[in-house]
Scaffold this motif. Structure first.
Motif, mmCIF file in Angstrom:
data_model
loop_
_atom_site.group_PDB
_atom_site.id
_atom_site.type_symbol
_atom_site.label_atom_id
_atom_site.label_comp_id
_atom_site.label_asym_id
_atom_site.label_seq_id
_atom_site.Cartn_x
_atom_site.Cartn_y
_atom_site.Cartn_z
ATOM 1 N N GLY A 1 -2.589 9.001 4.999
ATOM 2 C CA GLY A 1 -2.079 8.162 5.643
ATOM 3 C C GLY A 1 -1.595 8.517 7.035
ATOM 4 N N SER B 1 -1.870 1.414 7.821
ATOM 5 C CA SER B 1 -1.780 2.759 7.173
ATOM 6 C C SER B 1 -0.228 2.937 6.723
ATOM 7 C CB SER B 1 -2.235 3.828 8.061
ATOM 8 O OG SER B 1 -2.285 5.111 7.500
ATOM 9 N N SER C 1 -4.843 4.609 4.105
ATOM 10 C CA SER C 1 -5.144 4.055 5.438
ATOM 11 C C SER C 1 -6.345 2.849 5.224
ATOM 12 C CB SER C 1 -5.751 4.924 6.457
ATOM 13 O OG SER C 1 -4.809 5.918 6.428
#
Ligand code: ADP
Length: 258
Positions: free
Chosen positions: A194, A243, A249
């Motif tokens: 992320g 994200s 993400s």
């Protein structure tokens, strides 16, 4: 910047006015600063691996007695840094090609499913290496999009490579393509590390990396997303990122058909 000049009437031998040319150079100065910053970043990025390579070559030359394991360690570093240099130079050339040769690249009707599948064929072994599951969901009757196929495939390649790079072993990547309302949507979603909210606006900048050491270790150049952004702009499209740190993400590319 204001340029002034006296305007003379030669016959009458007298001055009859002042000519002023006013030019707004804020934009020019901004571009010049960006260019300088890029050149300085490039020099730094190229110098780091080169310094390491030349340092270790010197070491190998000096150490006349060296055991096999140390020799291999040094050669591995030289190989790693050489590969890094190659990737950097390739990415810098790609970026400058996209910026400078806009009109020269040939445009065709791109078969979306076929060209994405060709890229995924190259991505599959990378995902398998990390035991990452690939889920592919591409509609069969997607309308062809007009553009340069190399650039189109470069978008998919860079997004998928990142998804693999920033996803830990055993994760999952989902690639989707759909058409809706005269747009082609491509989504690359991962269950990786992320990206923090504060970093999202900056990841498309050249050489910006959330974690420089990690990106370097896994072979990043910091140019992949800058290349994606430029190509998407060439297609008159948009790119969006969703994200969450620690969860994953999703990069969504929206390309207009017309
Ligand atoms: P790099 O070569 O470092 O991967 P990119 O321009 O492709 O450079 O990406 C810039 C930065 O954005 C990366 O260094 C990374 O921090 C972040 N990033 C890109 N894609 C992802 C992703 N799928 N998951 C998490 N972070 C990502």
């Amino acid at each position: 910047k204001v340029y002034t000049a006296l305007v003379e009437n030669k016959e009458m031998k007298e001055m009859f006015g002042v000519l002023a040319v006013i030019q707004d150079i804020t934009e020019m100065r901004k571009l010049e600063n960006l260019r300088k910053e890029f050149v300085s970043n490039v020099s730094h990025e190229l110098r780091t691996p080169l310094t390491s390579i030349s340092g270790f070559v010197e070491t190998l030359k000096k150490w006349t007695i060296i055991n096999e394991s140390d020799r291999m360690k040094i050669l591995d570093i030289i190989e790693f840094e050489t590969e890094r240099l190659k990737r950097l130079i390739n990415d810098i050339l790609k970026l400058s090609e996209i910026e400078n040769m806009k009109l020269i690249k040939e445009k065709t009707n791109i078969d979306v499913k076929k060209s994405i599948s060709e890229v995924l064929y190259l991505i599959k072994p990378l995902a398998e290496n990390k035991n990452i599951q690939l889920e592919i969901n591409i509609g069969d009757n997607l309308k062809a999009i007009v553009g340069n196929i190399d650039w189109f495939q470069q978008i998919i390649m860079n997004l998928c490579e990142n998804a693999v790079k920033y996803t830990v072993e055993g994760g999952k990547i989902t690639i989707k393509a759909t058409s809706y309302d005269e747009y082609l949507f491509i989504s690359v979603k991962d269950t990786g590390v992320g990206i923090g909210k504060e970093d999202i606006p900056r990841i498309f900048e050249r050489f910006y990396r959330v974690d420089k050491a990690r990106s370097r270790q896994i072979g990043g150049t910091g140019l992949g997303l800058a290349i994606v952004k430029h190509i998407v702009m060439e297609f008159n499209g948009e790119i969006e990122v969703k994200s969450e740190v620690g969860k994953g993400s999703e990069f969504i590319v929206k390309l207009p058909y017309v």
